[in-house]
Scaffold this active site. Structure first.
Site, PDB file in Angstrom:
ATOM      1  N   LYS A 127       0.825  -1.214   0.000  1.00 52.61           N
ATOM      2  CA  LYS A 127       0.000   0.000   0.000  1.00 52.61           C
ATOM      3  C   LYS A 127       0.861   1.266   0.000  1.00 52.61           C
ATOM      4  O   LYS A 127       0.597   2.211  -0.727  1.00 52.61           O
ATOM      5  CB  LYS A 127      -0.929   0.043   1.232  1.00 52.61           C
ATOM      6  CG  LYS A 127      -1.869  -1.134   1.350  1.00 52.61           C
ATOM      7  CD  LYS A 127      -2.799  -1.005   2.546  1.00 52.61           C
ATOM      8  CE  LYS A 127      -2.098  -1.051   3.901  1.00 52.61           C
ATOM      9  NZ  LYS A 127      -1.611  -2.374   4.299  1.00 52.61           N
ATOM     10  N   ARG A 147     -10.106   0.521   7.862  1.00 55.66           N
ATOM     11  CA  ARG A 147      -9.642  -0.854   7.964  1.00 55.66           C
ATOM     12  C   ARG A 147     -10.677  -1.760   8.616  1.00 55.66           C
ATOM     13  O   ARG A 147     -10.373  -2.929   8.872  1.00 55.66           O
ATOM     14  CB  ARG A 147      -8.479  -0.913   8.916  1.00 55.66           C
ATOM     15  CG  ARG A 147      -7.116  -0.636   8.560  1.00 55.66           C
ATOM     16  CD  ARG A 147      -6.391  -1.291   9.699  1.00 55.66           C
ATOM     17  NE  ARG A 147      -4.986  -1.602   9.577  1.00 55.66           N
ATOM     18  CZ  ARG A 147      -4.027  -0.888   9.103  1.00 55.66           C
ATOM     19  NH1 ARG A 147      -4.254   0.227   8.516  1.00 55.66           N
ATOM     20  NH2 ARG A 147      -2.795  -1.306   9.185  1.00 55.66           N
ATOM     21  N   ARG A 200      11.624  -6.295   5.599  1.00 53.67           N
ATOM     22  CA  ARG A 200      11.395  -4.856   5.500  1.00 53.67           C
ATOM     23  C   ARG A 200      12.196  -4.095   6.556  1.00 53.67           C
ATOM     24  O   ARG A 200      12.164  -4.429   7.735  1.00 53.67           O
ATOM     25  CB  ARG A 200       9.900  -4.557   5.677  1.00 53.67           C
ATOM     26  CG  ARG A 200       9.604  -3.067   5.634  1.00 53.67           C
ATOM     27  CD  ARG A 200       8.165  -2.791   5.336  1.00 53.67           C
ATOM     28  NE  ARG A 200       7.296  -3.022   6.489  1.00 53.67           N
ATOM     29  CZ  ARG A 200       5.980  -2.801   6.463  1.00 53.67           C
ATOM     30  NH1 ARG A 200       5.394  -2.381   5.362  1.00 53.67           N
ATOM     31  NH2 ARG A 200       5.249  -3.026   7.528  1.00 53.67           N
ATOM     32  N   ARG A 220      10.870  -2.104  11.721  1.00 56.24           N
ATOM     33  CA  ARG A 220       9.778  -1.458  12.453  1.00 56.24           C
ATOM     34  C   ARG A 220       9.363  -2.366  13.614  1.00 56.24           C
ATOM     35  O   ARG A 220       9.279  -3.588  13.446  1.00 56.24           O
ATOM     36  CB  ARG A 220       8.599  -1.290  11.489  1.00 56.24           C
ATOM     37  CG  ARG A 220       7.851  -0.012  11.647  1.00 56.24           C
ATOM     38  CD  ARG A 220       6.885   0.151  10.512  1.00 56.24           C
ATOM     39  NE  ARG A 220       5.620  -0.517  10.772  1.00 56.24           N
ATOM     40  CZ  ARG A 220       4.626  -0.583   9.888  1.00 56.24           C
ATOM     41  NH1 ARG A 220       4.761  -0.042   8.704  1.00 56.24           N
ATOM     42  NH2 ARG A 220       3.509  -1.183  10.188  1.00 56.24           N
ATOM     43  N   ARG A 251      -1.268  -8.806  13.745  1.00 56.82           N
ATOM     44  CA  ARG A 251      -1.756  -7.913  12.687  1.00 56.82           C
ATOM     45  C   ARG A 251      -2.532  -8.690  11.626  1.00 56.82           C
ATOM     46  O   ARG A 251      -3.509  -8.196  11.080  1.00 56.82           O
ATOM     47  CB  ARG A 251      -0.582  -7.135  12.077  1.00 56.82           C
ATOM     48  CG  ARG A 251      -0.074  -6.050  13.032  1.00 56.82           C
ATOM     49  CD  ARG A 251       1.321  -5.607  12.704  1.00 56.82           C
ATOM     50  NE  ARG A 251       1.406  -4.949  11.422  1.00 56.82           N
ATOM     51  CZ  ARG A 251       2.537  -4.837  10.720  1.00 56.82           C
ATOM     52  NH1 ARG A 251       3.654  -5.375  11.183  1.00 56.82           N
ATOM     53  NH2 ARG A 251       2.546  -4.201   9.584  1.00 56.82           N
TER      54      ARG A 251
HETATM   55  P1  ATP Z   1       1.952  -1.779   6.105  1.00 55.24           P
HETATM   56  O1  ATP Z   1       2.874  -0.778   6.697  1.00 55.24           O
HETATM   57  O2  ATP Z   1       2.653  -2.868   5.389  1.00 55.24           O
HETATM   58  O3  ATP Z   1       0.937  -1.100   5.245  1.00 55.24           O
HETATM   59  P2  ATP Z   1       0.127  -2.260   8.238  1.00 55.24           P
HETATM   60  O4  ATP Z   1      -1.054  -1.932   7.378  1.00 55.24           O
HETATM   61  O5  ATP Z   1      -0.087  -3.349   9.191  1.00 55.24           O
HETATM   62  O6  ATP Z   1       1.320  -2.580   7.311  1.00 55.24           O
HETATM   63  P3  ATP Z   1       0.289   0.407   9.256  1.00 55.24           P
HETATM   64  O7  ATP Z   1      -0.769   0.823   8.308  1.00 55.24           O
HETATM   65  O8  ATP Z   1       1.545   1.129   9.259  1.00 55.24           O
HETATM   66  O9  ATP Z   1       0.679  -1.087   9.096  1.00 55.24           O
HETATM   67  O10 ATP Z   1      -0.378   0.415  10.717  1.00 55.24           O
HETATM   68  C1  ATP Z   1       0.364   0.063  11.851  1.00 55.24           C
HETATM   69  C2  ATP Z   1      -0.542   0.012  13.072  1.00 55.24           C
HETATM   70  O11 ATP Z   1      -1.209   1.286  13.232  1.00 55.24           O
HETATM   71  C3  ATP Z   1      -1.686  -1.002  13.005  1.00 55.24           C
HETATM   72  O12 ATP Z   1      -1.292  -2.287  13.401  1.00 55.24           O
HETATM   73  C4  ATP Z   1      -2.707  -0.363  13.969  1.00 55.24           C
HETATM   74  O13 ATP Z   1      -2.385  -0.591  15.308  1.00 55.24           O
HETATM   75  C5  ATP Z   1      -2.544   1.130  13.702  1.00 55.24           C
HETATM   76  N1  ATP Z   1      -3.479   1.600  12.649  1.00 55.24           N
HETATM   77  C6  ATP Z   1      -3.155   2.163  11.451  1.00 55.24           C
HETATM   78  N2  ATP Z   1      -4.271   2.475  10.761  1.00 55.24           N
HETATM   79  C7  ATP Z   1      -5.323   2.114  11.524  1.00 55.24           C
HETATM   80  C8  ATP Z   1      -6.721   2.142  11.380  1.00 55.24           C
HETATM   81  N3  ATP Z   1      -7.305   2.622  10.271  1.00 55.24           N
HETATM   82  N4  ATP Z   1      -7.487   1.677  12.386  1.00 55.24           N
HETATM   83  C9  ATP Z   1      -6.938   1.199  13.480  1.00 55.24           C
HETATM   84  N5  ATP Z   1      -5.634   1.127  13.695  1.00 55.24           N
HETATM   85  C10 ATP Z   1      -4.811   1.563  12.742  1.00 55.24           C
HETATM   86 MG    MG Z   2       2.031   1.021   5.311  1.00 55.52          MG
END
Ligand code: ATP
Ligand code: MG
Length: 226
Positions: A13, A88, A127, A160, A171
């Site tokens: 993403k 999400r 990563r 990370r 996750r």
């Molecule tokens: P990536 O970085 O590969 O996209 P990811 O989607 O798991 O992986 P991030 O989007 O960076 O990681 O999110 C990291 C953390 O931040 C999540 O595990 C959650 O705790 C919190 N988080 C981020 N976005 C949301 C959301 N929309 N609702 C709830 N928690 C969120």
């Molecule tokens: Mg991301």
């Protein structure tokens, strides 16, 4: 135009979201990046979110919806946005729709980066990102020129915290339980565009570009679903 990016952790993403945003001249906003920043600088949002993020579970919908409502009131997002990592959950998607409806707006498309869980786990294990500027690398697919050092700013590269094995599992549990149903929410509205994420970053990038070109209304979104 409002584009939301959906996909498991490690699906791509962030990598492709930035390119999509540049191509459409829209700002790219990653909820995860902004939350990590908030945690780092100890803002009230960061203090609320920290324990959830550390555990690899989702920050409660209520907190995230307050966050996005404030965000969307900022003038820089008036012309549109590429939202990466938000929504999400189904309640977040519904809440976003309500917030946008009040402004006579709506989500235009949801781009779903489809990846097999095993492949995503393999990617996360490789990563690293820059502790200074945040640039993301993959030790297989996109390694830094000098090991351990950022090509852009010379900062130190590190894993990370939530990419460590114990948290990654949590996750994916969240993704399967809370985010997958939201994919159906967008599919049922005819807004979902599925992107096949197998292959190199460049190969996936080509598919993303093709999907993005279709956004100009040349063809209905379902035909890009593949
Ligand atoms: P990536 O970085 O590969 O996209 P990811 O989607 O798991 O992986 P991030 O989007 O960076 O990681 O999110 C990291 C953390 O931040 C999540 O595990 C959650 O705790 C919190 N988080 C981020 N976005 C949301 C959301 N929309 N609702 C709830 N928690 C969120
Ligand atoms: Mg991301």
């Amino acid at each position: 135009m409002i584009i939301v990016l959906v996909g498991a952790p490690g699906a791509g993403k962030g990598t492709h979201g930035k390119r999509i945003a540049a191509k459409r001249h829209l700002p790219h906003v990653s909820s995860g990046d902004l939350l990590r920043e908030a945690v780092g600088s100890g803002t009230p949002l960061g203090r609320q979110a920290e324990r959830y993020m550390k555990a690899g579970v989702l920050v409660p919908d209520k907190i995230m919806l307050l966050w996005v409502e404030k965000l969307l009131d900022m003038p820089e997002y008036e012309a549109g946005i590429v939202l990466d990592g938000f929504p999400r959950t189904v309640p977040q998607a519904e809440g976003l729709d309500e917030i946008l409806a009040k402004r006579d707006l709506g989500v235009d498309r949801a781009l779903f980066f489809d990846i097999e869980e095993a492949a995503a786990v393999r990617r996360l294990a490789k990563r690293v990102s820059c502790t200074n500027c945040g640039l993301v690398y993959n030790l297989d697919a996109k390694p830094p020129e000098t090991p351990g050092e950022c090509d852009r700013c010379g900062g130190t590269l590190d894993v990370r915290a939530d990419d460590r094995e114990a948290t990654v599992h949590a996750r994916f549990v969240e993704f399967r339980g809370s985010t997958k149903p939201m994919i159906e929410y967008y599919r049922s509205q005819g807004k979902l565009i599925r992107i096949d994420t197998t292959g190199s970053i460049a190969e996936v990038g080509k598919r993303v570009t093709a999907a993005i070109d279709l956004l100009d209304g040349l063809e209905p979104p379902e035909s890009a679903a593949g």
